[in-house]
Motif scaffolding. Structure first.
Motif, PDB file in Angstrom:
ATOM      1  N   GLU A  64      16.695 -14.834  -8.901  1.00  0.00           N
ATOM      2  CA  GLU A  64      16.849 -15.990  -9.772  1.00  0.00           C
ATOM      3  C   GLU A  64      16.398 -15.719 -11.203  1.00  0.00           C
ATOM      4  OE1 GLU A  64      15.181 -19.534  -8.127  1.00  0.00           O
ATOM      5  OE2 GLU A  64      16.283 -19.357  -6.248  1.00  0.00           O
ATOM      6  N   PHE A 110      22.190 -24.535  -5.948  1.00  0.00           N
ATOM      7  CA  PHE A 110      20.771 -24.169  -5.832  1.00  0.00           C
ATOM      8  C   PHE A 110      20.629 -22.817  -5.131  1.00  0.00           C
ATOM      9  CE2 PHE A 110      19.081 -28.846  -5.915  1.00  0.00           C
ATOM     10  CZ  PHE A 110      19.483 -28.938  -7.238  1.00  0.00           C
ATOM     11  N   PRO A 160       5.080 -27.246   3.635  1.00  0.00           N
ATOM     12  CA  PRO A 160       5.809 -25.976   3.843  1.00  0.00           C
ATOM     13  C   PRO A 160       6.716 -26.068   5.068  1.00  0.00           C
ATOM     14  CG  PRO A 160       3.467 -25.717   4.316  1.00  0.00           C
ATOM     15  CD  PRO A 160       3.640 -27.047   3.644  1.00  0.00           C
ATOM     16  N   ARG A 211      14.595 -19.659   2.702  1.00  0.00           N
ATOM     17  CA  ARG A 211      14.206 -18.734   1.641  1.00  0.00           C
ATOM     18  C   ARG A 211      13.763 -19.393   0.359  1.00  0.00           C
ATOM     19  NH1 ARG A 211      17.209 -13.289   1.120  1.00  0.00           N
ATOM     20  NH2 ARG A 211      15.864 -13.570  -0.664  1.00  0.00           N
ATOM     21  N   ALA A 212      14.288 -20.583   0.067  1.00  0.00           N
ATOM     22  CA  ALA A 212      13.959 -21.194  -1.218  1.00  0.00           C
ATOM     23  C   ALA A 212      12.457 -21.409  -1.339  1.00  0.00           C
ATOM     24  CB  ALA A 212      14.696 -22.522  -1.362  1.00  0.00           C
ATOM     25  N   GLN A 213      11.949 -21.233  -2.553  1.00  0.00           N
ATOM     26  CA  GLN A 213      10.522 -21.464  -2.806  1.00  0.00           C
ATOM     27  C   GLN A 213      10.332 -22.940  -3.120  1.00  0.00           C
ATOM     28  OE1 GLN A 213       8.571 -19.544  -1.771  1.00  0.00           O
ATOM     29  NE2 GLN A 213       8.352 -17.605  -2.813  1.00  0.00           N
ATOM     30  N   LEU A 263      17.767 -10.196   6.234  1.00  0.00           N
ATOM     31  CA  LEU A 263      18.541  -8.993   5.916  1.00  0.00           C
ATOM     32  C   LEU A 263      20.018  -9.326   5.829  1.00  0.00           C
ATOM     33  CD1 LEU A 263      16.695  -6.383   8.190  1.00  0.00           C
ATOM     34  CD2 LEU A 263      16.682  -6.464   5.701  1.00  0.00           C
ATOM     35  N   LEU A 270      14.058 -13.854  12.404  1.00  0.00           N
ATOM     36  CA  LEU A 270      14.098 -14.391  11.040  1.00  0.00           C
ATOM     37  C   LEU A 270      14.274 -13.258  10.024  1.00  0.00           C
ATOM     38  CD1 LEU A 270      11.280 -17.067  11.419  1.00  0.00           C
ATOM     39  CD2 LEU A 270      13.735 -17.479  11.199  1.00  0.00           C
ATOM     40  N   ARG A 271      13.633 -12.134  10.298  1.00  0.00           N
ATOM     41  CA  ARG A 271      13.780 -10.975   9.409  1.00  0.00           C
ATOM     42  C   ARG A 271      15.235 -10.512   9.397  1.00  0.00           C
ATOM     43  NH1 ARG A 271      12.366  -9.444   5.364  1.00  0.00           N
ATOM     44  NH2 ARG A 271      12.741  -7.313   4.754  1.00  0.00           N
ATOM     45  N   LEU A 272      15.846 -10.489  10.570  1.00  0.00           N
ATOM     46  CA  LEU A 272      17.249 -10.078  10.653  1.00  0.00           C
ATOM     47  C   LEU A 272      18.132 -11.029   9.857  1.00  0.00           C
ATOM     48  CD1 LEU A 272      18.692  -7.775  12.361  1.00  0.00           C
ATOM     49  CD2 LEU A 272      19.574  -9.655  13.737  1.00  0.00           C
ATOM     50  N   GLY A 283      20.028 -20.749  -8.040  1.00  0.00           N
ATOM     51  CA  GLY A 283      18.637 -21.177  -8.046  1.00  0.00           C
ATOM     52  C   GLY A 283      18.506 -22.570  -8.643  1.00  0.00           C
ATOM     53  N   TYR A 284      17.485 -23.263  -8.229  1.00  0.00           N
ATOM     54  CA  TYR A 284      17.270 -24.639  -8.681  1.00  0.00           C
ATOM     55  C   TYR A 284      17.133 -24.708 -10.194  1.00  0.00           C
ATOM     56  CZ  TYR A 284      14.749 -29.059  -9.395  1.00  0.00           C
ATOM     57  OH  TYR A 284      14.344 -30.289  -9.839  1.00  0.00           O
ATOM     58  N   GLN A 312      11.716 -15.215  -5.333  1.00  0.00           N
ATOM     59  CA  GLN A 312      13.177 -15.098  -5.335  1.00  0.00           C
ATOM     60  C   GLN A 312      13.602 -14.337  -6.587  1.00  0.00           C
ATOM     61  OE1 GLN A 312      14.665 -15.437  -2.817  1.00  0.00           O
ATOM     62  NE2 GLN A 312      14.817 -17.475  -1.950  1.00  0.00           N
ATOM     63  N   CYS A 317       7.286 -24.160   7.432  1.00  0.00           N
ATOM     64  CA  CYS A 317       6.756 -23.700   8.720  1.00  0.00           C
ATOM     65  C   CYS A 317       5.920 -24.776   9.400  1.00  0.00           C
ATOM     66  CB  CYS A 317       5.961 -22.419   8.565  1.00  0.00           C
ATOM     67  SG  CYS A 317       4.779 -22.465   7.232  1.00  0.00           S
ATOM     68  N   ASP A 363      20.758 -11.056   2.688  1.00  0.00           N
ATOM     69  CA  ASP A 363      20.680 -10.100   1.578  1.00  0.00           C
ATOM     70  C   ASP A 363      21.795  -9.059   1.639  1.00  0.00           C
ATOM     71  OD1 ASP A 363      18.543 -11.140   0.238  1.00  0.00           O
ATOM     72  OD2 ASP A 363      17.041  -9.888   1.240  1.00  0.00           O
ATOM     73  N   ASN A 404       8.338 -22.372 -14.010  1.00  0.00           N
ATOM     74  CA  ASN A 404       7.348 -23.366 -14.425  1.00  0.00           C
ATOM     75  C   ASN A 404       6.277 -22.760 -15.332  1.00  0.00           C
ATOM     76  OD1 ASN A 404       8.435 -25.582 -12.995  1.00  0.00           O
ATOM     77  ND2 ASN A 404       7.570 -24.788 -11.100  1.00  0.00           N
ATOM     78  N   GLU A 447       7.931 -24.678  -5.666  1.00  0.00           N
ATOM     79  CA  GLU A 447       8.118 -24.583  -7.108  1.00  0.00           C
ATOM     80  C   GLU A 447       8.874 -25.778  -7.691  1.00  0.00           C
ATOM     81  OE1 GLU A 447       9.729 -20.846  -8.346  1.00  0.00           O
ATOM     82  OE2 GLU A 447       8.208 -19.676  -7.281  1.00  0.00           O
ATOM     83  N   ALA A 452      13.586  -4.647  11.912  1.00  0.00           N
ATOM     84  CA  ALA A 452      13.409  -6.099  11.870  1.00  0.00           C
ATOM     85  C   ALA A 452      12.386  -6.542  12.909  1.00  0.00           C
ATOM     86  CB  ALA A 452      14.748  -6.807  12.112  1.00  0.00           C
TER      87      ALA A 452
END
Lengths: 199, 199
Positions: free
Chosen positions: B116, A24, A123, A111-113, A168, A163-165, A28-29, B113, A125, A171, B31, A116, B156
């Motif tokens: 993907e 995943f 969520p 990161r995963a959405q 990065l 979280l931004r770091l 990706g899923y 994402q 958060c 990525d 989707n 979807e 960041a």
DNA sequence: GTCTATATCTAGATAGAC
DNA sequence: GTCTATCTAGATATAGAC
């Protein structure tokens, strides 16, 4: 040692969930088919569908397991006798450690959405671990270590940088592994919310 | 008025791209089927495939258009004669404005994402607009307004809080529209990188 | 409980009239 | 250039032997 190792779970379910985490995140899923999972896990289609209702429920169980494990680790990290700065620092170290040693876990959780493919999931958060991150800052305000301010702003600022770091790092935009930046990023982000000690 | 309005593009392509932006954000790329796009845009399957090679290229063209438009807006926002703090503030206002007035644009550009469904696309954090965000901070260091530090850490921390706030806003976790927090979040995040003016 | 073989369905993409 | 009708591949999920 793989991250998922809940002894409550059968051998096949663990194999499938570990493969699911890997695939995943990597593909990706939606780009991961059941035959992909069969190939990667060594578990047959029939056994997968014996253990899980459908593909979506694999993702849901994966998420539930990860959150459960994350919550446990977070509790172990949080020592109640320490002051807010120390707790904040420890939490950030744990976040960076996880990103460094189990990048797939960070990637899937952060990161995963999820919406979807798990429409009814809350969520991330609003999950327990995220709430506890905020609580540390609120204790900091009570202790006078953090200046009075909107708690959401404080959380966004204090953890946003970390979280931004991590993003990065996931990525591949950083030259060093994430933990190398621990002291610099925590001291920097903390300054944004720290009470003025001068006066 | 919709965000995408490049007069270079034909009417049908614009209709399709606007529908794609809407549906890709609301339901996700995978989707969203071609029949979904047909229904939402009012453009037939045949015309869609006349204008675009395949589904992936719809996403690619959408991303290219958004980045082009974003870059133009960012350039308009950046006034070179201002100091780094003012530029930082203006950029953050623009980010929050976009999140408030065109949440789909923020969501697609910042959260999707892309890997993907657009495997060969460079990550968003290496795009021109992101690079310019960092440049503002580097100018701030030269001006002595920002203390010397690792530029990645500075970026960041300075933008992480703002971007985090935008994500919280897109996740409906805030009671106010994002722009309400502009002054508080920029002043807070700026503190994390600002040079000590006391000494 | 585990496997292979297969049914079913829907997506992306195309053909060809207009 | 635009449309409708259709092809085809591959996905999820199931059936049924072992």
């Amino acid at each position: 040692m793989s991250y998922l190792n809940n002894p409550q779970l059968s051998e096949v379910k663990l194999k499938v969930l570990n493969s699911a985490l890997h695939l995943f995140v990597e593909k990706g899923y939606f780009n991961t088919s059941i035959p992909d999972l069969v190939k990667h896990s060594g578990v047959s289609t029939g056994s997968i569908y014996h253990g899980f209702k459908d593909k979506q429920s694999i993702a849901e169980e994966l998420m539930a397991q990860l959150l459960w494990q994350i919550e446990g680790e977070q509790n172990a990290v949080l020592a109640p006798e320490k002051d807010a700065w120390q707790q904040y620092y420890d939490l950030c170290r744990w976040l960076l450690e996880t990103a460094q040693n189990h990048p797939h876990v960070s990637q899937f959780a952060l990161r995963a959405q999820h919406k979807e493919f798990m429409p009814e999931l809350a969520p991330i958060c609003s999950s327990k671990p995220f709430i506890r991150l905020r609580e540390v800052l609120e204790r900091g305000m009570q202790q006078g270590l953090i200046r009075e301010m909107n708690p959401m702003i404080a959380a966004a600022s204090a953890y946003g940088g970390v979280l931004r770091l991590i993003q990065l790092s996931l990525d591949q935009m950083l030259s060093q592994p994430p933990l190398e930046y621990l002291d610099e990023i925590t001291e920097t982000c903390w300054r944004s919310v720290a009470a003025d000690t001068e006066k």
